[in-house]
Write an enzyme that holds these catalytic residues in place. Structure first.
Site, PDB file in Angstrom:
ATOM      1  N   TYR A 155       0.850  -1.205   0.000  1.00  0.00           N
ATOM      2  CA  TYR A 155       0.000   0.000   0.000  1.00  0.00           C
ATOM      3  C   TYR A 155       0.878   1.244   0.000  1.00  0.00           C
ATOM      4  O   TYR A 155       0.694   2.149  -0.818  1.00  0.00           O
ATOM      5  CB  TYR A 155      -0.909  -0.030   1.232  1.00  0.00           C
ATOM      6  CG  TYR A 155      -1.786   1.189   1.392  1.00  0.00           C
ATOM      7  CD1 TYR A 155      -2.992   1.295   0.698  1.00  0.00           C
ATOM      8  CD2 TYR A 155      -1.426   2.239   2.236  1.00  0.00           C
ATOM      9  CE1 TYR A 155      -3.809   2.411   0.838  1.00  0.00           C
ATOM     10  CE2 TYR A 155      -2.231   3.357   2.386  1.00  0.00           C
ATOM     11  CZ  TYR A 155      -3.422   3.435   1.695  1.00  0.00           C
ATOM     12  OH  TYR A 155      -4.229   4.549   1.829  1.00  0.00           O
ATOM     13  N   LYS A 159       1.229   4.141  -2.937  1.00  0.00           N
ATOM     14  CA  LYS A 159       0.891   5.543  -2.656  1.00  0.00           C
ATOM     15  C   LYS A 159       2.086   6.458  -2.947  1.00  0.00           C
ATOM     16  O   LYS A 159       1.922   7.613  -3.333  1.00  0.00           O
ATOM     17  CB  LYS A 159       0.402   5.687  -1.214  1.00  0.00           C
ATOM     18  CG  LYS A 159      -0.945   4.991  -0.960  1.00  0.00           C
ATOM     19  CD  LYS A 159      -2.041   5.588  -1.829  1.00  0.00           C
ATOM     20  CE  LYS A 159      -3.403   5.008  -1.565  1.00  0.00           C
ATOM     21  NZ  LYS A 159      -4.476   5.622  -2.350  1.00  0.00           N
TER      22      LYS A 159
END
Ligand code: NAP
Length: 251
Positions: A155, A159
């Site tokens: 994640y 990002k």
């Protein structure tokens, strides 16, 4: 007289059936934009459209899985057919999952949605914005790209990738009068955060203590910043990443 900042603008918001995406769709509509509210589930998007209509706004509920290029193309086509143009794209759809060190089984799915989905959506919309000589793209990153949140390496990496993509595109679509920026939210009160805290065994008090403001953010905190970056008031801002995190990364 109150002036709306996005009157006659047309926006597409991904992952907008709930949480931050829904708050963004409602805020853009309040500011006068016509909004294509998209998500994997069209039914929930229709509920958001009902709320937009109650505000006196106009919108369109469309199914969009951002991993599916054909669906992205359809959304662009349908939005242009209905509203004539696309001024604003908000790449908000995202997923998160916990990974222990040694577990590489989840990276592909997270990459597909969080990073490739953003790239594909930008690619689908930019030609229209180039033709119009006008566009505002806002990508939703995360402070997890900047500071450690435990057990979310894929994640965090995706990002971070969004920030790189944002800066790269900014450098050469600016000449077409297209702005592209990223927002890095801190902890925001949504189902995603709720699930994450449960999985990590973290309390809300711990999260609040991590912020300078002493509170978890509201979806509206992000929506207000999106509305600013989607408006002409931020015309000289491009290629930037703005942490909207109650001071989490400052502390
Ligand atoms: P959320 O409540 O889980 O909402 C995300 C939405 O995206 C959901 O409706 C989800 O649908 C949808 N989605 C998932 N996969 C998709 C796909 N392939 N195509 C289209 N839509 C898809 O999360 P949120 O907290 O509002 O997060 C919104 C964005 O902010 C995400 O990018 C997230 O990473 C980012 N963010 C959130 C926080 C936070 O603390 N909440 C902090 C930093 C960044 P399903 O529910 O059906 O999967």
């Amino acid at each position: 007289m109150v002036e709306e900042s996005l009157t006659n603008k047309v926006a597409i918001v991904t992952g907008a059936r709930r949480g931050i995406g829904k708050a963004i769709a409602l805020k853009l509509a309040r500011e006068g934009a016509k909004v294509a509210v998209t998500d994997i589930s069209k039914e929930d998007c229709e509920e958001v459209i009902k709320e937009i209509e109650k505000l006196g706004g106009e919108g369109l509920a469309l199914k969009l899985d951002v991993t599916n290029e054909e669906e992205i193309g359809e959304v662009v086509k349908t939005t242009k057919e209905k509203f004539g143009r696309i001024d604003i794209l908000v790449n908000n759809a995202g997923i998160i999952d916990i990974e222990e060190i040694g577990d590489s089984s989840k990276i592909n799915k997270i990459l597909e949605v969080n990073l490739k989905g953003v790239l594909k959506s930008c690619n689908a919309v930019i030609p229209t914005m180039v033709e119009q000589k006008y566009g505002k793209i806002v990508n939703i990153s995360s402070i997890a790209a900047m500071v450690c949140w435990p057990k979310i390496p894929s994640y965090s990496a995706t990002k971070g990738g969004i920030i790189g993509l944002t800066k790269c595109y900014a450098g050469y679509i600016g000449q077409h009068n297209i702005n592209i920026n990223a927002i890095a939210p801190g902890p925001i009160e949504t189902e995603m955060l709720d699930d994450l805290l449960k999985k990590l065994g973290m309390t809300r008090e711990q999260v609040c203590q991590g912020t300078a403001k002493g509170r978890i953010g509201r979806p509206e905190d992000i929506a207000n910043t999106v509305a600013f970056l989607a408006s002409d008031e931020s015309d000289y801002i491009t290629g930037q990443v703005l942490a909207v995190d109650g001071g989490y990364t400052a502390k």
